[in-house]
Design a protein around this motif. Structure first.
Motif, PDB file in Angstrom:
ATOM      1  N   LEU A  23      12.883  22.360 -11.912  1.00  0.00           N
ATOM      2  CA  LEU A  23      13.445  21.618 -10.757  1.00  0.00           C
ATOM      3  C   LEU A  23      13.143  20.175 -10.990  1.00  0.00           C
ATOM      4  CD1 LEU A  23      12.136  23.918  -7.894  1.00  0.00           C
ATOM      5  CD2 LEU A  23      14.260  24.325  -9.267  1.00  0.00           C
ATOM      6  N   SER A  78      18.320  22.660 -10.756  1.00  0.00           N
ATOM      7  CA  SER A  78      17.465  23.913 -11.368  1.00  0.00           C
ATOM      8  C   SER A  78      18.051  24.037 -12.845  1.00  0.00           C
ATOM      9  CB  SER A  78      17.653  24.998 -10.657  1.00  0.00           C
ATOM     10  OG  SER A  78      17.484  24.786  -9.257  1.00  0.00           O
ATOM     11  N   PHE A 102      11.885  27.268 -16.353  1.00  0.00           N
ATOM     12  CA  PHE A 102      12.864  26.665 -15.468  1.00  0.00           C
ATOM     13  C   PHE A 102      12.047  25.534 -15.248  1.00  0.00           C
ATOM     14  CE2 PHE A 102      11.170  26.944 -11.214  1.00  0.00           C
ATOM     15  CZ  PHE A 102      10.233  27.891 -11.117  1.00  0.00           C
ATOM     16  N   ILE A 132      17.134  26.039 -16.712  1.00  0.00           N
ATOM     17  CA  ILE A 132      16.397  27.119 -17.166  1.00  0.00           C
ATOM     18  C   ILE A 132      16.723  27.249 -18.869  1.00  0.00           C
ATOM     19  CG2 ILE A 132      18.253  29.209 -16.992  1.00  0.00           C
ATOM     20  CD1 ILE A 132      15.645  30.781 -16.106  1.00  0.00           C
ATOM     21  N   GLU A 136       7.375  27.884 -14.782  1.00  0.00           N
ATOM     22  CA  GLU A 136       7.996  26.750 -14.570  1.00  0.00           C
ATOM     23  C   GLU A 136       7.483  25.379 -15.253  1.00  0.00           C
ATOM     24  OE1 GLU A 136       7.557  25.769 -10.411  1.00  0.00           O
ATOM     25  OE2 GLU A 136       8.763  24.188 -10.415  1.00  0.00           O
ATOM     26  N   SER A 151      17.007  17.956  -6.152  1.00  0.00           N
ATOM     27  CA  SER A 151      16.738  18.280  -7.405  1.00  0.00           C
ATOM     28  C   SER A 151      17.542  19.485  -8.247  1.00  0.00           C
ATOM     29  CB  SER A 151      15.199  18.741  -7.687  1.00  0.00           C
ATOM     30  OG  SER A 151      14.921  20.081  -6.942  1.00  0.00           O
ATOM     31  N   LEU A 196      16.771  32.075  -9.039  1.00  0.00           N
ATOM     32  CA  LEU A 196      15.182  31.957  -9.524  1.00  0.00           C
ATOM     33  C   LEU A 196      14.455  32.927  -8.450  1.00  0.00           C
ATOM     34  CD1 LEU A 196      14.859  28.210 -10.031  1.00  0.00           C
ATOM     35  CD2 LEU A 196      14.740  29.946 -11.780  1.00  0.00           C
ATOM     36  N   GLU A 213      22.035  24.520 -16.700  1.00  0.00           N
ATOM     37  CA  GLU A 213      21.984  24.716 -15.212  1.00  0.00           C
ATOM     38  C   GLU A 213      21.957  26.077 -14.605  1.00  0.00           C
ATOM     39  OE1 GLU A 213      24.139  20.761 -13.860  1.00  0.00           O
ATOM     40  OE2 GLU A 213      23.841  21.697 -11.869  1.00  0.00           O
ATOM     41  N   CYS A 263       8.878  25.489  -2.263  1.00  0.00           N
ATOM     42  CA  CYS A 263      10.222  24.719  -1.718  1.00  0.00           C
ATOM     43  C   CYS A 263       9.849  24.424  -0.260  1.00  0.00           C
ATOM     44  CB  CYS A 263      11.353  25.373  -1.904  1.00  0.00           C
ATOM     45  SG  CYS A 263      12.021  25.368  -3.765  1.00  0.00           S
ATOM     46  N   ARG A 314      19.832  27.695  -7.790  1.00  0.00           N
ATOM     47  CA  ARG A 314      18.290  28.033  -7.525  1.00  0.00           C
ATOM     48  C   ARG A 314      18.176  29.527  -6.856  1.00  0.00           C
ATOM     49  NH1 ARG A 314      14.947  23.327  -4.848  1.00  0.00           N
ATOM     50  NH2 ARG A 314      16.116  22.193  -6.560  1.00  0.00           N
TER      51      ARG A 314
END
Ligand SMILES: CC(C)(COP(=O)(O)OP(=O)(O)OC[C@H]1O[C@@H](n2cnc3c(N)ncnc32)[C@H](O)[C@@H]1OP(=O)(O)O)[C@@H](O)C(=O)NCCC(=O)NCCS
Length: 149
Positions: free
Chosen positions: A103, A144, A101, A146, A65, A142, A123, A117, A131, A120
């Protein structure tokens, strides 16, 4: 100059990250978490001052991340964010990461850098632990994204 972060950079990194957190576009970081995860980070330095930072936190299998990515306002829109992200991607590859990825509330920057995009829910479950501990949960705005690296 872009280099790996050092323990002595942590105070300036916290100031930089938290200046954007006050605006609401990033999550704040504590000194403790920056010291603990200092190996995740690269910094950009100009005349001895930290003007950018970016972390890649390994998450699961080959997935990492992008975290706490910030360039000081006078240094933005000059390619500095791109250089920092590229340095972090190269570092991520050395430990076997194949996908990153993020956020973020700034999806446009990441789309320009080849991120796409995703939902979420796609993931790994592990990220949900962060979270639910976040002060914004469950009203998080937000996006997500990747990218394969
Ligand atoms: C997002 C951020 C790191 C980008 O840094 P930067 O140094 O401005 O990035 P670059 O100059 O390399 O920009 C690369 C491209 O993205 C575009 N871009 C940068 N920030 C953008 C934004 N917020 N929205 C839309 N496009 C953006 C630039 O115009 C540039 O486009 P081009 O290649 O067509 O010229 C910086 O704006 C920042 O610190 N933002 C606040 C914190 C944040 O949102 N971090 C990301 C979430 S973790």
């Amino acid at each position: 100059m872009i280099r790996k972060a050092k323990m002595s950079d942590v105070f300036e990194m916290k100031e930089l990250i938290n200046s954007y957190a006050t605006d609401g576009c990033m999550l704040p970081r504590s000194l403790d978490s920056l010291y603990t995860y200092i190996r995740d980070f690269a910094v950009m330095e100009d005349n001895g001052k930290i003007v950018g930072c970016c972390g890649v936190h390994p998450d699961w299998e080959d997935l990492g991340e992008v975290v706490s990515f910030a360039v000081a306002k006078p240094y933005t829109r000059q390619g500095n964010g791109t250089k920092l992200l590229e340095a972090c991607i190269e570092d991520a590859k050395t430990i076997g990461l194949g996908k990153l990825f993020v956020l973020t509330s700034s999806p446009e920057f990441f789309k320009k850098k080849g991120f796409t995009e995703i939902k979420r829910e796609e993931l790994p479950w592990k990220i949900w632990a962060d979270c639910v501990n976040c002060s914004k949960y469950p009203d998080c705005n937000s996006i997500s994204l990747i990218k394969e690296i």
